[in-house]
Design a protein around this motif. Structure first.
Motif, PDB file in Angstrom:
ATOM      1  N   ILE A 172       0.822  -1.207   0.000  1.00  0.00           N
ATOM      2  CA  ILE A 172       0.000   0.000   0.000  1.00  0.00           C
ATOM      3  C   ILE A 172       0.861   1.263   0.000  1.00  0.00           C
ATOM      4  O   ILE A 172       0.526   2.257  -0.648  1.00  0.00           O
ATOM      5  CB  ILE A 172      -0.982  -0.007   1.198  1.00  0.00           C
ATOM      6  CG1 ILE A 172      -2.040   1.087   1.044  1.00  0.00           C
ATOM      7  CG2 ILE A 172      -0.239   0.114   2.518  1.00  0.00           C
ATOM      8  CD1 ILE A 172      -2.940   0.895  -0.132  1.00  0.00           C
ATOM      9  N   GLY A 173       2.000   1.232   0.712  1.00  0.00           N
ATOM     10  CA  GLY A 173       2.883   2.400   0.718  1.00  0.00           C
ATOM     11  C   GLY A 173       3.472   2.672  -0.653  1.00  0.00           C
ATOM     12  O   GLY A 173       3.550   3.827  -1.103  1.00  0.00           O
ATOM     13  N   THR A 174       3.888   1.608  -1.348  1.00  0.00           N
ATOM     14  CA  THR A 174       4.424   1.743  -2.704  1.00  0.00           C
ATOM     15  C   THR A 174       3.350   2.242  -3.657  1.00  0.00           C
ATOM     16  O   THR A 174       3.607   3.085  -4.526  1.00  0.00           O
ATOM     17  CB  THR A 174       4.970   0.395  -3.208  1.00  0.00           C
ATOM     18  OG1 THR A 174       5.949  -0.094  -2.281  1.00  0.00           O
ATOM     19  CG2 THR A 174       5.606   0.537  -4.573  1.00  0.00           C
ATOM     20  N   ALA A 175       2.126   1.731  -3.493  1.00  0.00           N
ATOM     21  CA  ALA A 175       1.019   2.165  -4.339  1.00  0.00           C
ATOM     22  C   ALA A 175       0.718   3.648  -4.133  1.00  0.00           C
ATOM     23  O   ALA A 175       0.434   4.375  -5.090  1.00  0.00           O
ATOM     24  CB  ALA A 175      -0.225   1.332  -4.041  1.00  0.00           C
ATOM     25  N   VAL A 176       0.778   4.102  -2.883  1.00  0.00           N
ATOM     26  CA  VAL A 176       0.573   5.526  -2.593  1.00  0.00           C
ATOM     27  C   VAL A 176       1.630   6.369  -3.295  1.00  0.00           C
ATOM     28  O   VAL A 176       1.340   7.435  -3.850  1.00  0.00           O
ATOM     29  CB  VAL A 176       0.608   5.779  -1.067  1.00  0.00           C
ATOM     30  CG1 VAL A 176       0.707   7.270  -0.757  1.00  0.00           C
ATOM     31  CG2 VAL A 176      -0.636   5.197  -0.407  1.00  0.00           C
ATOM     32  N   THR A 177       2.873   5.884  -3.299  1.00  0.00           N
ATOM     33  CA  THR A 177       3.965   6.607  -3.957  1.00  0.00           C
ATOM     34  C   THR A 177       3.744   6.704  -5.461  1.00  0.00           C
ATOM     35  O   THR A 177       3.900   7.772  -6.067  1.00  0.00           O
ATOM     36  CB  THR A 177       5.310   5.914  -3.677  1.00  0.00           C
ATOM     37  OG1 THR A 177       5.531   5.864  -2.260  1.00  0.00           O
ATOM     38  CG2 THR A 177       6.460   6.677  -4.326  1.00  0.00           C
ATOM     39  N   PHE A 178       3.387   5.570  -6.096  1.00  0.00           N
ATOM     40  CA  PHE A 178       3.135   5.564  -7.540  1.00  0.00           C
ATOM     41  C   PHE A 178       1.991   6.510  -7.902  1.00  0.00           C
ATOM     42  O   PHE A 178       2.084   7.283  -8.857  1.00  0.00           O
ATOM     43  CB  PHE A 178       2.798   4.152  -8.017  1.00  0.00           C
ATOM     44  CG  PHE A 178       3.983   3.236  -8.105  1.00  0.00           C
ATOM     45  CD1 PHE A 178       5.251   3.751  -8.286  1.00  0.00           C
ATOM     46  CD2 PHE A 178       3.845   1.863  -8.006  1.00  0.00           C
ATOM     47  CE1 PHE A 178       6.362   2.929  -8.374  1.00  0.00           C
ATOM     48  CE2 PHE A 178       4.950   1.020  -8.086  1.00  0.00           C
ATOM     49  CZ  PHE A 178       6.207   1.557  -8.270  1.00  0.00           C
ATOM     50  N   ALA A 179       0.901   6.426  -7.122  1.00  0.00           N
ATOM     51  CA  ALA A 179      -0.276   7.230  -7.439  1.00  0.00           C
ATOM     52  C   ALA A 179       0.002   8.716  -7.290  1.00  0.00           C
ATOM     53  O   ALA A 179      -0.582   9.549  -7.987  1.00  0.00           O
ATOM     54  CB  ALA A 179      -1.446   6.824  -6.535  1.00  0.00           C
ATOM     55  N   GLY A 180       0.919   9.072  -6.374  1.00  0.00           N
ATOM     56  CA  GLY A 180       1.178  10.479  -6.122  1.00  0.00           C
ATOM     57  C   GLY A 180       2.302  11.093  -6.935  1.00  0.00           C
ATOM     58  O   GLY A 180       2.424  12.322  -6.986  1.00  0.00           O
TER      59      GLY A 180
END
Length: 311
Positions: A172-180
């Motif tokens: 989820i942390g990596t996904a937050v980074t990609f999305a942002g």
């Protein structure tokens, strides 16, 4: 005629879990509003979040951040309901819709008490962008972790991040980074912004992902406990009937003594592990114990202990 609200939904609303989750969502979004209003908006940083995008659009159009947040969230919430599920979608709808009123309340407080968010934290008249970045990321990451834990989100870019997490199994942390990351590029559109602000935005987005993972791991942390003892039945009975947790039993042979014993394995919360250790110490149970941290548990996990207490 089919009732508008199912019996299960009515029971859920009457239960303790509903009100606890409602309180967590409301409090989490208030923390998010503080992060946006007093840290992100005054600094003008385009950290990779919907709030960061709204700050950029606010600088370009003068439309209030609260209104921009509401409009863009509606679009993403429809996507959440379709692709992630009704529970996540419904909770996120509430969380996203309450953010705008919280921001509006903070704006009213500023007007009422003559507070200027742009100078509220300015010591000596200088803007410390790293201070604003750190404050925003920590507050937002904590709120995100709390809401992710109860299958909700703060809305905005948390929704595409959750979609990546669900369908591509990205942390989820990596996904937050990609999305942002893409939003951070929008800093170029703010008049007068330099490469320095873009780099700050990317750095904040990266740190946001790391801190979300940190908080999420801490909130979801469990203990994987392995116990080798002759009194395995006593401990099995205590874990199953008092702690209301499942156990697995394995026959093991000591490599040094050749003696056969039974190993108990269980996944416990930190509080349950403390109670188990207290039980072992109070009754002087001779055993060998190893315990390791487990950050995620999938499959069946008992949440309502009362339902299984007397089984």
């Amino acid at each position: 005629m089919k009732p508008l609200i199912s019996k299960e939904t009515v029971e859920y609303i009457k239960g303790k879990q509903f009100w606890v989750e409602l309180l967590l969502m409301t409090g989490g979004m208030f923390i998010t509003a503080i992060a946006v209003h007093y840290f992100l908006q005054p600094s003008g940083l385009a950290v990779g979040s919907l709030a960061g995008l709204c700050v950029v659009l606010n600088r370009l159009t003068d439309i209030p951040v609260s209104i921009l947040t509401f409009v863009l969230n509606v679009i993403l919430l429809i996507l959440a309901y379709i692709m992630i599920g009704k529970e996540f979608g419904t909770k996120t709808v509430y969380a996203a819709l309450i953010l705008s009123p919280w921001l509006g309340l903070l704006e009213w407080i500023d007007i009422r008490f003559g507070i200027d968010p742009k100078t509220f934290f300015n010591m000596g008249g200088a803007t410390d962008y790293w201070f604003y970045l750190f404050g925003f990321v920590v507050l937002l990451s904590f709120a995100q972790a709390v809401l992710f834990r109860i299958n909700a989100s703060t809305g905005g870019l948390d929704i595409p991040a959750k979609i990546l997490n669900k369908y591509l199994h990205v942390d989820i942390g990596t996904a937050v980074t990609f999305a942002g990351a893409a939003v951070s590029l929008s800093a170029f559109f703010i008049p007068g912004n330099s490469l320095y602000f873009v780099i700050l935005g990317f750095f904040g987005t990266w740190i946001n992902g790391i801190v979300v993972d940190y908080f999420t791991a801490g909130l979801n942390a469990k203990k994987r406990v392995c116990i080798i003892t002759k009194d395995h039945e006593k401990l099995r009975d205590y874990i199953v009937h008092e702690l209301v947790r499942g156990v697995s039993l394995y026959k093991v042979t000591g490599g040094y003594t050749g003696e056969e014993k039974t190993e108990i394995e269980a996944i416990l919360t930190n509080d349950e592990f403390a109670k188990l250790m207290e039980k072992i110490n109070d009754e002087h149970i001779d055993c060998f114990i190893t315990a390791g941290r487990v950050s995620e548990v999938y499959g069946f996990w008992i949440k309502d202990k009362k339902k299984y207490k007397n089984l």
